[in-house]
Scaffold this active site. Structure first.
Site, short mmCIF file in Angstrom:
data_model
loop_
_atom_site.label_atom_id
_atom_site.label_comp_id
_atom_site.label_asym_id
_atom_site.label_seq_id
_atom_site.Cartn_x
_atom_site.Cartn_y
_atom_site.Cartn_z
N GLU A 85 0.97 -1.21 0.01
CA GLU A 85 0.02 -0.17 0.21
C GLU A 85 0.65 1.08 0.06
O GLU A 85 1.92 1.39 0.73
CB GLU A 85 -0.77 0.14 1.28
CG GLU A 85 -2.05 -1.10 1.34
CD GLU A 85 -2.75 -0.79 2.68
OE1 GLU A 85 -3.84 -1.81 2.79
OE2 GLU A 85 -2.58 -0.14 3.58
N CYS A 103 2.48 8.45 2.00
CA CYS A 103 2.68 7.84 3.19
C CYS A 103 3.28 6.39 2.36
O CYS A 103 2.46 5.71 1.80
CB CYS A 103 1.40 7.48 3.87
SG CYS A 103 1.65 6.42 5.35
N CYS A 110 4.15 -6.80 8.03
CA CYS A 110 4.98 -6.35 9.28
C CYS A 110 4.85 -7.59 10.01
O CYS A 110 3.95 -8.34 10.46
CB CYS A 110 4.27 -5.21 10.11
SG CYS A 110 5.30 -4.60 11.25
N CYS A 114 1.43 -5.34 16.04
CA CYS A 114 0.72 -4.66 17.11
C CYS A 114 -0.53 -4.85 16.99
O CYS A 114 -1.38 -5.20 16.04
CB CYS A 114 1.05 -3.14 16.82
SG CYS A 114 2.71 -2.51 16.75
N CYS A 117 -3.15 -2.97 14.54
CA CYS A 117 -2.98 -2.65 13.36
C CYS A 117 -3.33 -3.83 12.39
O CYS A 117 -3.10 -5.04 12.46
CB CYS A 117 -1.35 -2.85 13.15
SG CYS A 117 -0.60 -2.17 11.45
N CYS A 331 -3.68 1.37 7.94
CA CYS A 331 -2.49 0.86 7.30
C CYS A 331 -2.70 -0.58 7.20
O CYS A 331 -3.07 -1.46 8.22
CB CYS A 331 -1.27 0.95 8.22
SG CYS A 331 0.15 0.40 7.44
#
Length: 401
Positions: A85, A103, A110, A114, A117, A331
């Protein structure tokens, strides 16, 4: 590639070095996307570039979603068919000038997961190469037909786990695309020893640390990787970063209703920051809800009470304006709608190109075999402690020298 690298390429192919300057102009100023369109260059030079496996271009846009506020989120399809993205955020000032922020992502997914997220929920594949980071900015410029003025490394992934490529992309964005260093922000949730490494480069860009909690116990529930990087150690590294660079650190704080948004949390946060100096800024981010998440967005009243508690204790604070809520803005949210595993390779493209080793510049790719020496990095134990898969961990923590 930088201008000196392109000059060297030209001489390696039997051309005068000034042809490299012409290449640089065509790629970064004219933004020409195909070697065949380099009509200012001799035909023999263009033929050599093609024969040696060089090509110019960017990853195709797989999908685009545009919000009513003008924010556009792009899914780019990489050569290995994975999706990343990037987001373009236009903001017009009172004079009508447009500030366009890109961004950008630094990893495919990832590994830090988290709890709030969407990216972490979609899994992790690999680090992005430097050209794959830079091309996101160029894709945003293509879509908006406007120059990107600001870049934030706040997309998919943890930039500090891909610091080598992030720094190389930063150089290209600054020197080649000519975005000022102070217009670039590098974000991190915190990876041991990497803030010190970043400080040694003495960049004039902003370091944004994703804090999300005012104490270690609460932070571990929101950011599991913090178990390997205690809050006190993180704050000390942030203080040292300021002393080394003279650049104020910004702290990102996602407000989660009923979790970390109470006035008591704000008071504790102010005490934490005051213990490590006064040169900090807090950027509050009201939670952007995602599918299958237990977290909720706090009320406006709760947000304002949190702000007031910080301001009354002389903490500089701002509330991030929510953009693109109707465009899967969180995100990793859009990527998860399309891909949690690699897409199937298109049958009509599977044999059309040889395998290529990707070179920097966002744009030039050369067919070559490069010798790679791998060395152990200091994040080994950290990555192991966040339970990355063994194969993924090796790519995240061992980078070519």
């Amino acid at each position: 590639m930088s201008e000196p690298e392109l000059q060297q390429l030209a001489t390696d192919l039997g051309q005068e070095s000034y042809r490299g300057k012409q290449l640089h102009h065509l790629i970064y100023k004219r933004k020409v996307q195909h070697v065949d369109d380099f009509t200012q260059l001799p035909q023999a030079f263009r033929t050599s570039l093609i024969e040696k496996g060089w090509k110019v271009g960017r990853s195709p846009i797989h999908h685009t979603v545009t919000s009513t506020d003008g924010t556009a989120k792009l899914l780019l399809k990489l050569e290995d068919n994975r999706l990343i993205e990037t987001v373009g955020i236009p903001v017009a000032d009172e004079k009508g000038s447009v500030r366009l922020t890109a961004c950008v992502s630094s990893q495919v997914g990832c590994p830090l997961r988290c709890s709030f997220c969407a990216t972490g929920k979609g899994g992790y594949s690999r680090n992005l190469k430097r050209h794959e980071i830079v091309e996101q900015v160029l894709a945003i410029e293509d879509v908006f037909k406007n120059r990107v003025t600001n870049v934030v490394f706040m997309g998919m992934g943890e930039p500090m786990l891909n610091l080598k490529s992030v720094l190389e992309a930063h150089r290209c964005l600054n020197k080649d695309i000519q975005i000022g260093q102070r217009m670039i922000t590098i974000s991190t949730v915190g990876v041991p020893n990497t803030i010190k490494r970043l400080a040694s480069h003495k960049l004039q860009s902003t370091l944004a640390v994703s804090l999300h909690a005012p104490n270690q116990k609460l932070r571990e529930t929101i950011v599991p990787s913090s178990k390997s990087y205690p809050l006190d150690a993180l704050m000390k590294d942030c203080k040292d970063y300021f002393l080394e660079t003279n650049r104020r650190v910004s702290f990102e704080y996602a407000l989660l209703a009923g979790v970390n948004d109470a006035v008591e949390h704000a008071v504790e946060l102010a005490q934490l920051l005051s213990a490590y100096g006064r040169t900090y800024h807090v950027n509050l981010i009201p939670y952007n809800p995602i599918q299958d998440s237990e977290y909720k967005r706090p009320s406006k009243k709760a947000i304002q009470a949190f702000v007031s508690a910080l301001e009354s204790r002389k903490i500089t604070v701002s509330v991030r304006q929510t953009r693109g809520q109707d465009a899967s803005a969180a995100c990793g949210q859009l990527r998860n709608e399309f891909q949690k595993s690699p897409l199937q390779i298109d049958s009509d493209n599977s044999q059309s190109e040889p395998e290529l080793a990707l070179e920097p510049s966002a744009l030039l790719i050369m067919e070559c075999a490069r010798t790679k020496n791998f060395g152990c990095k200091t994040e080994v134990n950290f990555v192991r402690n966040v339970e990355m898969r063994r194969g993924s961990a090796s790519e995240a923590i061992f980078t070519p020298q």
